[in-house]
Design a protein around this motif. Structure first.
Motif, PDB file in Angstrom:
ATOM      1  N   SER A   3      56.715  48.683  51.838  1.00  0.00           N
ATOM      2  CA  SER A   3      56.746  48.240  50.432  1.00  0.00           C
ATOM      3  C   SER A   3      55.403  47.678  49.978  1.00  0.00           C
ATOM      4  CB  SER A   3      57.847  47.180  50.232  1.00  0.00           C
ATOM      5  OG  SER A   3      59.094  47.652  50.673  1.00  0.00           O
ATOM      6  N   ALA A   4      54.313  48.309  50.389  1.00  0.00           N
ATOM      7  CA  ALA A   4      52.980  47.810  50.052  1.00  0.00           C
ATOM      8  C   ALA A   4      52.271  48.663  49.008  1.00  0.00           C
ATOM      9  CB  ALA A   4      52.115  47.735  51.312  1.00  0.00           C
ATOM     10  N   GLU A   5      52.889  49.780  48.567  1.00  0.00           N
ATOM     11  CA  GLU A   5      52.231  50.653  47.610  1.00  0.00           C
ATOM     12  C   GLU A   5      52.190  50.007  46.229  1.00  0.00           C
ATOM     13  OE1 GLU A   5      54.707  51.583  49.566  1.00  0.00           O
ATOM     14  OE2 GLU A   5      53.599  52.799  51.028  1.00  0.00           O
ATOM     15  N   ALA A   6      51.101  50.224  45.530  1.00  0.00           N
ATOM     16  CA  ALA A   6      50.964  49.699  44.174  1.00  0.00           C
ATOM     17  C   ALA A   6      51.936  50.421  43.242  1.00  0.00           C
ATOM     18  CB  ALA A   6      49.531  49.883  43.686  1.00  0.00           C
ATOM     19  N   PRO A   7      52.616  49.691  42.342  1.00  0.00           N
ATOM     20  CA  PRO A   7      53.561  50.349  41.422  1.00  0.00           C
ATOM     21  C   PRO A   7      52.865  51.273  40.423  1.00  0.00           C
ATOM     22  CG  PRO A   7      53.301  48.023  40.889  1.00  0.00           C
ATOM     23  CD  PRO A   7      52.586  48.231  42.180  1.00  0.00           C
ATOM     24  N   SER A   8      51.562  51.034  40.163  1.00  0.00           N
ATOM     25  CA  SER A   8      50.808  51.872  39.234  1.00  0.00           C
ATOM     26  C   SER A   8      49.322  51.674  39.490  1.00  0.00           C
ATOM     27  CB  SER A   8      51.135  51.511  37.776  1.00  0.00           C
ATOM     28  OG  SER A   8      50.683  50.194  37.493  1.00  0.00           O
ATOM     29  N   GLN A   9      48.504  52.575  38.947  1.00  0.00           N
ATOM     30  CA  GLN A   9      47.053  52.435  39.066  1.00  0.00           C
ATOM     31  C   GLN A   9      46.588  51.177  38.348  1.00  0.00           C
ATOM     32  OE1 GLN A   9      44.972  54.517  40.821  1.00  0.00           O
ATOM     33  NE2 GLN A   9      43.256  53.155  40.358  1.00  0.00           N
ATOM     34  N   GLU A  10      47.229  50.858  37.218  1.00  0.00           N
ATOM     35  CA  GLU A  10      46.844  49.660  36.453  1.00  0.00           C
ATOM     36  C   GLU A  10      47.101  48.395  37.264  1.00  0.00           C
ATOM     37  OE1 GLU A  10      48.758  52.112  35.308  1.00  0.00           O
ATOM     38  OE2 GLU A  10      47.255  53.055  33.991  1.00  0.00           O
ATOM     39  N   ALA A  11      48.256  48.341  37.954  1.00  0.00           N
ATOM     40  CA  ALA A  11      48.575  47.172  38.774  1.00  0.00           C
ATOM     41  C   ALA A  11      47.580  47.015  39.916  1.00  0.00           C
ATOM     42  CB  ALA A  11      49.998  47.276  39.314  1.00  0.00           C
ATOM     43  N   PHE A  12      47.159  48.146  40.492  1.00  0.00           N
ATOM     44  CA  PHE A  12      46.181  48.096  41.575  1.00  0.00           C
ATOM     45  C   PHE A  12      44.834  47.601  41.070  1.00  0.00           C
ATOM     46  CE2 PHE A  12      42.826  50.131  44.126  1.00  0.00           C
ATOM     47  CZ  PHE A  12      43.132  49.579  45.361  1.00  0.00           C
ATOM     48  N   GLU A  13      44.383  48.110  39.919  1.00  0.00           N
ATOM     49  CA  GLU A  13      43.101  47.680  39.349  1.00  0.00           C
ATOM     50  C   GLU A  13      43.131  46.190  39.034  1.00  0.00           C
ATOM     51  OE1 GLU A  13      40.464  49.494  39.039  1.00  0.00           O
ATOM     52  OE2 GLU A  13      41.101  51.593  39.057  1.00  0.00           O
TER      53      GLU A  13
END
Length: 369
Positions: free
Chosen positions: A348-358
């Motif tokens: 469960s470590a994947e970012a929910p979206s590119q925006e959340a990761f940025e």
């Protein structure tokens, strides 16, 4: 780096550590930091697992969403009967796989001592923040993720490789007295591949330096031209007569073609390998680096003095060896870092979206500054 795991009636917080320097391909090491008992209905018992005297009383506080802190209530359990000298020797053996007598280089002794002082200073109270693994795309050069890499006398550190359109970034997850965690240690310009010379000329540092600096100058001219075009476009918008939309510039088309070629190379089923060797004078902690590579790109690396003083980005070369290993040549330092993928499945470590990761990258960088 830390991850929680449920084990029977406990939640155990594990600290993940890189292997001993310079064995970058070895598996990660881990040890428990705290333990939460799940048997009580009203309140949970928290135990600190740090030190060599067994579990002892601790405390957990939820700071905010995706952030909490732990505090040890019995810090005497972290101390040793032989005092700081015994603690330092034990830490050196466990964290570095060495004894004090093994380290002859005075500068390395200084850096290791600084790291020990820093880590032991905060061993009684720690703050944890969620980090996401970077999203992946079929256009990525390789699969993004976590890597362990060599950083000279600082030993092995953990970075996160992520892709952002025409650039790739390596963000430090663990830091050192010069560059703290959260900072962008390397940036790779995927629009500017580097053609390495033949194997005979790779032994010549001056030839390698010439190639990298030529690309640096090309990047500088392109950035200057882009800035002038943007300023010119701003002046045009302020004029009274509306201007028709201009067709794409020849330079823009060329840049797009370069990006397309890089993307095509990344997706090629049979990448062309070429011989690779470091020139004499370039220091590598790991002498067993690969002797063939797939491709090479211009990039910059972040260097600074102790305490992150006078930081600056300096030119270098990103060298892709295979799907799980890459390197970076620090031109100014005459040093080479080898990185190897961390093969741990984090749940469960994947970012929910590119925006959340940025947003996460921005937050951890702001904490470092």
């Amino acid at each position: 780096m830390f991850t929680p795991a449920v084990d029977g009636f406990f939640i155990i917080g594990w600290m993940y550590l890189p292997p001993h320097d310079p064995h970058v391909d070895d598996p990660m090491r881990f040890k428990p930091l705290f333990r939460v008992h799940l048997m009580e209905r009203t309140s949970a018992t928290v135990e600190c697992m740090y030190g060599h005297k067994g579990p002892h009383s601790g405390h957990i506080q939820i700071v905010k969403k995706d952030e909490f802190s732990t505090k040890c209530n019995q810090t005497d359990h972290h101390r040793m009967s032989g005092g700081r000298q015994e603690e330092f020797r034990t830490w050196l053996r466990e964290e570095w796989g060495r004894t004090l007598e093994d380290i002859f280089h005075e500068h390395m002794q200084e850096l290791i001592l600084m790291k020990f002082i820093y880590t032991s200073q905060y061993d009684n109270c720690l703050t944890y923040r969620r980090i996401y693994l970077p999203p992946s795309s079929p256009d990525d050069l390789i699969k993004p993720g976590l890597f362990k890499g060599t950083y000279g006398s600082h030993g092995l550190e953990i970075i996160m490789l992520s892709f952002h359109g025409k650039k790739a970034k390596g963000t430090k997850i663990t830091g050192d007295p010069n560059i703290p965690a959260g900072q962008q240690t390397v940036e790779i310009d995927l629009l500017h591949p580097i053609q390495l010379p033949d194997i005979e000329n790779q032994h010549n540092f001056n030839e390698l330096s010439r190639i990298i600096l030529e690309v640096q100058e090309q990047v500088r001219r392109e950035q200057q031209q882009q800035q002038e075009e943007e300023e010119g476009a701003g002046c045009s918008r302020q004029s009274a007569t509306p201007q028709a939309e201009q067709p794409a510039q020849e330079g823009d088309a060329g840049a797009e073609e370069t990006a397309d070629r890089a993307g095509a190379a990344a997706q090629g089923s049979e990448p062309v390998s070429q011989p690779f060797v470091l020139p004499p004078g370039v220091i590598s902690r790991n002498k067993d680096y690969p002797r063939t590579c797939r491709m090479c790109f211009y990039g910059t690396g972040l260097i600074a003095g102790h305490g992150f003083t006078s930081p600056e980005r300096t030119p270098g070369a990103f060298v892709l060896f295979d799907d799980d290993r890459f390197g970076f040549i620090w031109l100014e330092l005459k040093s080479f870092s080898l990185y190897s993928r961390i093969r741990v499945a984090f749940q469960s470590a994947e970012a929910p979206s590119q925006e959340a990761f940025e947003e996460m990258l921005k937050n951890i960088q702001s904490l470092a500054t």
